[in-house]
Design an enzyme around this catalytic site. Structure first.
Site, PDB file in Angstrom:
ATOM      1  N   SER A 104      -0.525   1.216 -54.559  1.00 49.95           N
ATOM      2  CA  SER A 104      -1.862   0.876 -55.043  1.00 49.95           C
ATOM      3  C   SER A 104      -1.931  -0.563 -55.549  1.00 49.95           C
ATOM      4  O   SER A 104      -1.706  -1.495 -54.799  1.00 49.95           O
ATOM      5  CB  SER A 104      -2.269   1.882 -56.124  1.00 49.95           C
ATOM      6  OG  SER A 104      -3.591   1.707 -56.523  1.00 49.95           O
ATOM      7  N   ASP A 243      -8.265  -2.636 -54.419  1.00 47.64           N
ATOM      8  CA  ASP A 243      -6.846  -2.700 -54.743  1.00 47.64           C
ATOM      9  C   ASP A 243      -6.034  -2.518 -53.469  1.00 47.64           C
ATOM     10  O   ASP A 243      -6.593  -2.460 -52.368  1.00 47.64           O
ATOM     11  CB  ASP A 243      -6.485  -1.660 -55.804  1.00 47.64           C
ATOM     12  CG  ASP A 243      -6.783  -0.231 -55.349  1.00 47.64           C
ATOM     13  OD1 ASP A 243      -7.594  -0.076 -54.417  1.00 47.64           O
ATOM     14  OD2 ASP A 243      -6.217   0.715 -55.921  1.00 47.64           O
ATOM     15  N   ASP A 245      -4.427  -0.132 -51.953  1.00 51.90           N
ATOM     16  CA  ASP A 245      -4.651   0.985 -51.028  1.00 51.90           C
ATOM     17  C   ASP A 245      -6.126   1.328 -50.880  1.00 51.90           C
ATOM     18  O   ASP A 245      -6.476   2.321 -50.239  1.00 51.90           O
ATOM     19  CB  ASP A 245      -3.849   2.217 -51.448  1.00 51.90           C
ATOM     20  CG  ASP A 245      -4.357   2.870 -52.723  1.00 51.90           C
ATOM     21  OD1 ASP A 245      -4.978   2.160 -53.542  1.00 51.90           O
ATOM     22  OD2 ASP A 245      -4.128   4.074 -52.917  1.00 51.90           O
ATOM     23  N   ASP A 247      -8.478   2.547 -52.743  1.00 54.43           N
ATOM     24  CA  ASP A 247      -9.134   3.743 -53.275  1.00 54.43           C
ATOM     25  C   ASP A 247      -9.972   3.414 -54.503  1.00 54.43           C
ATOM     26  O   ASP A 247     -10.550   4.300 -55.121  1.00 54.43           O
ATOM     27  CB  ASP A 247      -8.130   4.854 -53.578  1.00 54.43           C
ATOM     28  CG  ASP A 247      -7.169   4.525 -54.710  1.00 54.43           C
ATOM     29  OD1 ASP A 247      -7.138   3.359 -55.162  1.00 54.43           O
ATOM     30  OD2 ASP A 247      -6.438   5.438 -55.149  1.00 54.43           O
TER      31      ASP A 247
END
Length: 447
Positions: A104, A243, A245, A247
């Site tokens: 992340s 960010d 990843d 999400d």
């Protein structure tokens, strides 16, 4: 024994804490646990595996895939895609499990592994505990011959399938809106600009050239100054920062003011209530959400339910109550009618859709919530288990709470992914919040 899983899967320094051998064992154990009820003679179980672009991802994906294949699971590798894309594709392909290899917002040397069950749902603690137990006892041998799983590299339609899903979830035209998007040199680097452009927005992407080493490097949602500067430079209507990843999503208005996850939730909650889409007139947030969000929702006749920190706990409450909007101040926003986990790109589309629907600027929309001054201090600690019950900390918390009364609040909690304790204070003024937080942090640091 220390629990392997944190608040968002297994995470650590790649090739030290999170090794290829650990990934192999995790893959094998997770395959045993997550596919045990879905095995038949007609087909092998299937796992969808995606990752962010950091350099250790290829190594860990290979090891993880080998572990799952060794337990008779076919592995469909979808390459570099956002976490929510992997969750969606797990459901779309009818797979038995999904896996994302990403840390992340963490620095490039770190990495992580998080699992989804059938349907693209994050795992409850009990299932993660079962995976850890199986890791300790799983035999070296497994299926042979036709029973061994296959590894299918790079599903060609994965990205396009996810983009079609986003377009269907937020069909409103965004023509006339100019947006800067900071992709963090991460998993959003291709998908997010394509999704926003397909919806009609004029897109100015930055930090969208990952090279395996530059993910989250002075960019993305943890370095919001980058998108602030770009919005002002280009005269854009807003900026969005993802960010590693993708999400999560934070926003910046045309004047460079940050619009955080709490404000985004306030905007979307009011929009969804107006359009009859806010199930049971309820919003789900975490204990870290600003007190101003609760006050704004109360004024609008919307109930605010709070959970522990972590979008998995928000998801559990959303699913248990049948609610349609939840999230975190950090920008994890969950829209269960369109996805099973936080989706930064979907959040960006939804935010711009509200701007297009109302004709209002992001600054005006965000003014629906008054943000109470908040100070957060991360304190490194050697033992997270003793902090909250230590007499010195208890006394300091009582002093702070007595001073603030009903005009603010104090929250002390351990990080789920790092050896840190987070001290959060909200107060009528920034100075008061900063002073109380510093006093409490100094007490914690001495433990």
């Amino acid at each position: 024994m220390t629990r392997l899983f944190g608040t968002d899967g297994v995470r650590g320094l790649a090739n030290r804490k999170l090794t290829a051998l650990l990934a192999l064992k995790l893959g094998a154990a997770a395959a045993e646990v997550l596919t045990k009820d879905n095995r038949s003679t007609s087909r092998r179980p299937v796992a969808v595996v995606g990752r962010d672009p950091r350099v250790s991802g290829e190594m860990l994906a290979a090891a993880l895939s080998a572990g799952m294949a060794s337990r008779g699971v076919d592995v469909l590798r979808v390459g570099v895609l956002p976490t929510p894309a992997v969750a969606y594709l797990t459901d779309f392909y009818g797979a038995d499990m999904g896996v994302v290899i990403s840390a992340s917002h963490n620095p490039m040397p770190d990495n992580g592994i998080k699992f989804f069950s059938k349907g693209g749902h994050k795992l409850p603690d009990s299932v993660e505990d079962e995976i850890e137990k199986v890791m300790e006892t799983i035999p070296d041998g497994g299926p042979t011959g036709h029973g061994i799983g296959r590894v299918i590299e790079e599903a060609v339609d994965a990205q396009e399938t996810y983009l079609k899903h986003l377009k269907g979830a937020v069909p409103r035209s965004l023509e006339g809106i100019t947006v800067v998007v900071d992709c963090a040199n991460g998993a959003a680097s291709e998908v997010a600009p394509l999704a926003y452009a397909a919806a009609g927005a004029k897109v100015i992407p930055i930090h969208n050239h990952p090279n395996a080493y530059n993910i989250n490097d002075s960019c993305g949602s943890t370095h919001i100054d980058q998108v602030q500067a770009a919005v002002l430079e280009h005269g854009a209507d807003l900026g969005l920062a993802h960010d590693g990843d993708a999400d999560r999503c934070l926003a910046v208005d045309a004047e460079g003011n940050v619009v955080d996850g709490d404000q985004i939730m306030a905007i979307l909650a009011l929009a969804m209530k107006e359009n009859g889409e806010l199930h049971k007139s309820t919003l789900v947030a975490t204990v870290m959400s600003n007190l101003g969000l609760r006050l704004a929702m109360k004024e609008a006749g919307i109930e605010l339910r709070t959970t522990k920190v972590g979008d998995r706990y928000v998801l559990e409450e959303l699913n248990a109550g049948g609610f349609s909007l939840g999230g975190e101040q950090s920008g994890h926003i969950v829209l269960p009618d369109h996805g099973t986990t936080g989706d930064g790109t979907l959040t960006g589309l939804s935010l711009m859709s509200r701007m297009a629907e109302t004709g209002l600027s992001l600054k005006v929309l965000a003014s629906a919530m008054t943000v109470l001054p908040q100070v957060l201090i991360n304190v490194p600690v050697s033992d997270k288990t003793i902090i909250q019950t230590h007499p010195d900390v208890v006394a300091a918390m009582e002093r702070a709470s007595d001073e603030l009364g009903e005009d603010g609040r104090v929250l002390l909690r351990p990080s789920g992914t790092e050896e840190l304790f987070r001290v959060m204070v909200e107060a009528p003024s920034k100075e008061t919040a900063r002073r109380i937080a510093a006093d409490l942090a100094s007490v914690v640091a001495k433990i």
